[in-house]
Design an enzyme around this catalytic site. Structure first.
Site, PDB file in Angstrom:
ATOM      1  N   LYS A 191    -125.230  29.377  40.701  1.00  0.00           N
ATOM      2  CA  LYS A 191    -123.947  29.256  39.975  1.00  0.00           C
ATOM      3  C   LYS A 191    -124.184  28.714  38.563  1.00  0.00           C
ATOM      4  O   LYS A 191    -123.670  29.253  37.587  1.00  0.00           O
ATOM      5  CB  LYS A 191    -122.986  28.308  40.730  1.00  0.00           C
ATOM      6  CG  LYS A 191    -122.684  28.746  42.152  1.00  0.00           C
ATOM      7  CD  LYS A 191    -121.713  27.802  42.857  1.00  0.00           C
ATOM      8  CE  LYS A 191    -122.250  26.420  43.076  1.00  0.00           C
ATOM      9  NZ  LYS A 191    -123.377  26.325  44.031  1.00  0.00           N
TER      10      LYS A 191
ATOM     11  N   ARG B 157    -114.010  23.424  45.730  1.00  0.00           N
ATOM     12  CA  ARG B 157    -114.950  23.348  46.853  1.00  0.00           C
ATOM     13  C   ARG B 157    -114.238  23.103  48.170  1.00  0.00           C
ATOM     14  O   ARG B 157    -114.879  23.057  49.203  1.00  0.00           O
ATOM     15  CB  ARG B 157    -115.884  22.184  46.609  1.00  0.00           C
ATOM     16  CG  ARG B 157    -117.236  22.608  46.095  1.00  0.00           C
ATOM     17  CD  ARG B 157    -118.004  21.334  45.915  1.00  0.00           C
ATOM     18  NE  ARG B 157    -119.391  21.485  46.089  1.00  0.00           N
ATOM     19  CZ  ARG B 157    -120.243  21.682  45.092  1.00  0.00           C
ATOM     20  NH1 ARG B 157    -119.816  21.832  43.868  1.00  0.00           N
ATOM     21  NH2 ARG B 157    -121.523  21.736  45.336  1.00  0.00           N
TER      22      ARG B 157
ATOM     23  N   ARG C 256    -136.721  23.209  42.236  1.00  0.00           N
ATOM     24  CA  ARG C 256    -135.986  23.078  40.963  1.00  0.00           C
ATOM     25  C   ARG C 256    -136.340  21.777  40.232  1.00  0.00           C
ATOM     26  O   ARG C 256    -136.498  20.735  40.845  1.00  0.00           O
ATOM     27  CB  ARG C 256    -134.479  23.082  41.252  1.00  0.00           C
ATOM     28  CG  ARG C 256    -133.639  22.677  40.034  1.00  0.00           C
ATOM     29  CD  ARG C 256    -132.187  22.952  40.220  1.00  0.00           C
ATOM     30  NE  ARG C 256    -131.567  22.186  41.275  1.00  0.00           N
ATOM     31  CZ  ARG C 256    -130.302  22.336  41.652  1.00  0.00           C
ATOM     32  NH1 ARG C 256    -129.543  23.231  41.040  1.00  0.00           N
ATOM     33  NH2 ARG C 256    -129.793  21.614  42.607  1.00  0.00           N
TER      34      ARG C 256
ATOM     35  N   ARG D  20    -133.712  16.669  41.074  1.00  0.00           N
ATOM     36  CA  ARG D  20    -132.423  16.043  41.342  1.00  0.00           C
ATOM     37  C   ARG D  20    -132.508  15.189  42.603  1.00  0.00           C
ATOM     38  O   ARG D  20    -133.183  15.553  43.554  1.00  0.00           O
ATOM     39  CB  ARG D  20    -131.357  17.132  41.507  1.00  0.00           C
ATOM     40  CG  ARG D  20    -130.379  17.165  40.358  1.00  0.00           C
ATOM     41  CD  ARG D  20    -129.498  18.357  40.375  1.00  0.00           C
ATOM     42  NE  ARG D  20    -128.640  18.495  41.543  1.00  0.00           N
ATOM     43  CZ  ARG D  20    -127.731  19.442  41.688  1.00  0.00           C
ATOM     44  NH1 ARG D  20    -127.556  20.320  40.720  1.00  0.00           N
ATOM     45  NH2 ARG D  20    -126.998  19.524  42.767  1.00  0.00           N
TER      46      ARG D  20
ATOM     47  N   ARG E 296    -126.012  19.470  52.535  1.00  0.00           N
ATOM     48  CA  ARG E 296    -125.160  20.196  51.569  1.00  0.00           C
ATOM     49  C   ARG E 296    -124.810  21.590  52.107  1.00  0.00           C
ATOM     50  O   ARG E 296    -123.695  22.073  51.900  1.00  0.00           O
ATOM     51  CB  ARG E 296    -125.882  20.310  50.215  1.00  0.00           C
ATOM     52  CG  ARG E 296    -125.902  18.986  49.463  1.00  0.00           C
ATOM     53  CD  ARG E 296    -127.019  18.930  48.440  1.00  0.00           C
ATOM     54  NE  ARG E 296    -126.865  19.858  47.337  1.00  0.00           N
ATOM     55  CZ  ARG E 296    -127.856  20.198  46.519  1.00  0.00           C
ATOM     56  NH1 ARG E 296    -129.068  19.685  46.672  1.00  0.00           N
ATOM     57  NH2 ARG E 296    -127.621  21.040  45.538  1.00  0.00           N
TER      58      ARG E 296
END
Ligand code: AP5
Length: 213
Positions: A13, A88, A127, A160, A171
């Site tokens: 996203k 969300r 990431r 992160r 998540r």
């Protein structure tokens, strides 16, 4: 143009929103980025949100709804915006619709980036993000030229806090339970378009562009 990007964590996203922002010159509004900045600044919002984010839970609806209501009324949103990570929950989607109706506006398109859990885990565990400019990298698909250093600004790259195996799985559960039902919500409104989010970033971007034409 007012767009929503839906999809599980790691669907891309943020990556696609940044490209859309460049192409259409409208702001990318990422609730995740806003909340992470607040945590970094250690302000009231950050203190409220941080404990939820660290364990992969959603920040309470009233907190994020308030943020978005303020943000979309700002002058840079007049020509449109890209919502990345909001809404969300069904409550967030309903409040967004209410606010837009009051403003005489509608959402033009909701693009759902479809990707499976295996790909999500691989994307998120690899990431790294620049602590200065927010530039995003991936150890395999988009490695920085110098390990640990941002190509764009020379800032330090970091993983992160919520990109560890345990929190990624949490998540994904939260996504299935609270966010996936939004697909049905927007399908009923007739503005949902699904995009296969496998392949290169550029391939996915051209599919997204087809959907927002
Ligand atoms: P948020 O920041 O929104 O995180 P997320 O939804 O979990 O999504 P991500 O940012 O992890 O992934 P993405 O889909 O943007 O993928 P990306 O482009 O980065 O939210 C974080 C937390 O904040 C939440 O858990 C919650 O606590 C809170 N929060 C935020 N909004 C909220 C709300 N509305 N309500 C309540 N709480 C809220 O890509 C991922 C990686 O994959 C990158 O390394 C990228 O380089 C790589 N990549 C991208 N595309 C490709 C590709 N095509 N092929 C290979 N690699 C790719």
């Amino acid at each position: 143009m007012r767009l929503i990007l839906l999809g599980p964590p790691g669907a891309g996203k943020g990556t696609q929103a940044k490209m859309l922002k460049e192409k259409f010159h409208i702001p990318q509004i990422s609730t995740g980025d806003i909340l992470r900045q607040a945590v970094k600044d250690n302000n009231e919002l950050g203190v409220k949100a941080g404990s939820f984010m660290d364990v992969g839970q959603l920040v309470p609806d009233d907190v994020v709804i308030g943020l978005i209501k303020e943000r979309i009324k700002q002058v840079d949103c007049e020509a449109g915006f890209i919502l990345d990570g909001f809404p969300r929950t069904i409550v967030q989607a309903e409040k967004l619709s209410e606010t837009l109706t009051e403003m005489g506006l509608v959402i033009d398109r909701v693009v759902d980036l479809e990707v499976n859990a295996e790909e999500v885990i691989s994307r998120l565990s690899g990431r790294s993000t620049c602590s200065d400019c927010g530039g995003m990298f991936h150890e395999k698909s988009c490695p920085p030229k110098v390990s640990g250093i941002c190509d764009s600004c020379g800032g330090i790259l970091a993983q992160r806090q919520d990109d560890n195996a345990e929190t990624i799985l949490k998540r994904l559960d939260v996504y299935q339970e609270s966010t996936a039902p939004l697909k049905q919500f927007y399908k009923k409104q007739g503005n949902l378009k699904a995009v296969t989010a496998r392949g290169s970033v550029e391939e996915i971007f051209s599919r997204v562009l087809e959907m927002v034409k």
